[in-house]
Design a protein around this motif. Sequence first.
Motif, short mmCIF file in Angstrom:
data_model
loop_
_atom_site.label_atom_id
_atom_site.label_comp_id
_atom_site.label_asym_id
_atom_site.label_seq_id
_atom_site.Cartn_x
_atom_site.Cartn_y
_atom_site.Cartn_z
N ARG A 95 -8.98 7.30 -5.44
CA ARG A 95 -7.87 6.82 -6.27
C ARG A 95 -7.05 5.78 -5.51
O ARG A 95 -6.67 4.73 -6.07
CB ARG A 95 -6.99 7.99 -6.68
N TRP A 96 -6.78 6.04 -4.23
CA TRP A 96 -6.03 5.06 -3.42
C TRP A 96 -6.76 3.73 -3.35
O TRP A 96 -6.16 2.67 -3.54
CB TRP A 96 -5.82 5.60 -2.01
N THR A 135 -15.47 4.20 0.97
CA THR A 135 -14.59 5.34 0.72
C THR A 135 -15.08 6.61 1.42
O THR A 135 -14.27 7.41 1.89
CB THR A 135 -14.48 5.61 -0.80
N PRO A 183 0.81 -1.22 0.00
CA PRO A 183 0.00 0.00 0.00
C PRO A 183 0.84 1.27 0.00
O PRO A 183 0.36 2.34 -0.32
CB PRO A 183 -0.81 -0.12 1.29
N ASP A 229 -6.49 1.75 -6.46
CA ASP A 229 -5.17 1.11 -6.57
C ASP A 229 -5.07 -0.10 -5.64
O ASP A 229 -4.52 -1.14 -6.04
CB ASP A 229 -4.07 2.11 -6.22
N TRP A 230 -5.57 0.03 -4.41
CA TRP A 230 -5.49 -1.09 -3.46
C TRP A 230 -6.30 -2.28 -3.94
O TRP A 230 -5.89 -3.42 -3.79
CB TRP A 230 -5.95 -0.64 -2.08
N ARG A 259 -1.40 7.92 4.29
CA ARG A 259 -1.89 6.96 3.31
C ARG A 259 -2.06 5.58 3.93
O ARG A 259 -3.01 4.85 3.61
CB ARG A 259 -0.95 6.90 2.10
N TYR A 296 -5.33 3.21 4.31
CA TYR A 296 -5.29 1.80 3.91
C TYR A 296 -5.76 0.90 5.06
O TYR A 296 -6.52 -0.05 4.83
CB TYR A 296 -3.87 1.43 3.51
N SER A 326 -8.72 11.76 -3.88
CA SER A 326 -7.50 11.04 -3.54
C SER A 326 -7.82 9.71 -2.88
O SER A 326 -7.21 8.68 -3.20
CB SER A 326 -6.62 11.90 -2.61
N VAL A 327 -8.78 9.73 -1.95
CA VAL A 327 -9.18 8.49 -1.28
C VAL A 327 -9.72 7.49 -2.30
O VAL A 327 -9.38 6.30 -2.27
CB VAL A 327 -10.23 8.77 -0.20
#
Length: 329
Positions: free
Chosen positions: A309-310, A286, A256, A313-314, A267, A271, A306-307
């Motif tokens: 997008r994170w 989210t 992460p 990705d996760w 970040r 996570y 941003s959240v």
Amino acid sequence: MERLSHIKPPTREEFADFQRLTSKVGEQPLLAFKDGRPEFDWVSDPLQDAESVLTLLEEAWMQCGKLIEISAVGIWLSAHPTSERAWAAAHRASKSVSLPDPVSARAREIVESCYRVRTLEDITGTYGPTIRRGGAEVQRTPQDFQDLVEIENSTGRRNRRIERHLEWLAKQDVYGVSRGVAAAFEDYFYGSSFVRHAVKPAELRKQASELLEAIAVIEDPARWGAIGMEPLKLAAYHRRKTDQLRGLLDNPPLSPIKKLDGTAPDRFLAYSLWRVFQRAYRSNRTTAIYNFMQFYGVKNTPDARSVERWVKDWRRDSRKNRETGGNSS
């Protein structure tokens, strides 16, 4: 958003107390269930008996809930401008320590489900086509299935289903999400797990260098003796090392935290919250993560995009990790 400097994070000791308090919640309802169980015969009035057990469970949960809400961590988790929105998004309902439905309604649902008449179709779907008799496995006869229908519809078996359902309910970790959220913040304020979970560029460079060196040896006949490799096996060895290097380039270790900078702890907090909701609900939540990240004490509060997008990705990395058989953190 206004930052409220007077809302100080709980101490490590207070976080530890909260972990112990929420971990014991499941014990009290279970004790309440077991203490009350001998009073019920499940025959004269199973609906009233089930309602009585549910009342015991609700009282135990409510008592624990009051202790949680007045604890230092419980107060802190509810004291921020975004607390209500965070918990509402986390639970998909208003924050509550009681059962979501009236006790009498839950009791009726349990009894009606457990007392539903089991048909021959239900039985054939539950029990296998064979049974062991005299040390040998034989096919069940039509009479065997008819006997099972009578057994499953007996009063004793129906009441046992009620008892098992209530015992399962008593064991539910109703404050597991609250404990997980608190643990994420405790690590953010006092731990450093983000470092342990980060991809370390130096380690990646070391792995790549070792593989490149192995390939260089293979390509230089003068160095074959250094690895004790027979010429006939060099092709397979070369292919294996080349594949490992390609794999390292195509599928680097999943983490992460891919960049250790000033925002890495924030970040990793996001996570950790995401993992709590994944385990509890198999959902991203989210909106809940975003609102929890607005709590006082979070140094770098992200925006909602941003959240999102994170989390995207996760999810991608987690899916790739499962497909490649890796270990997720």
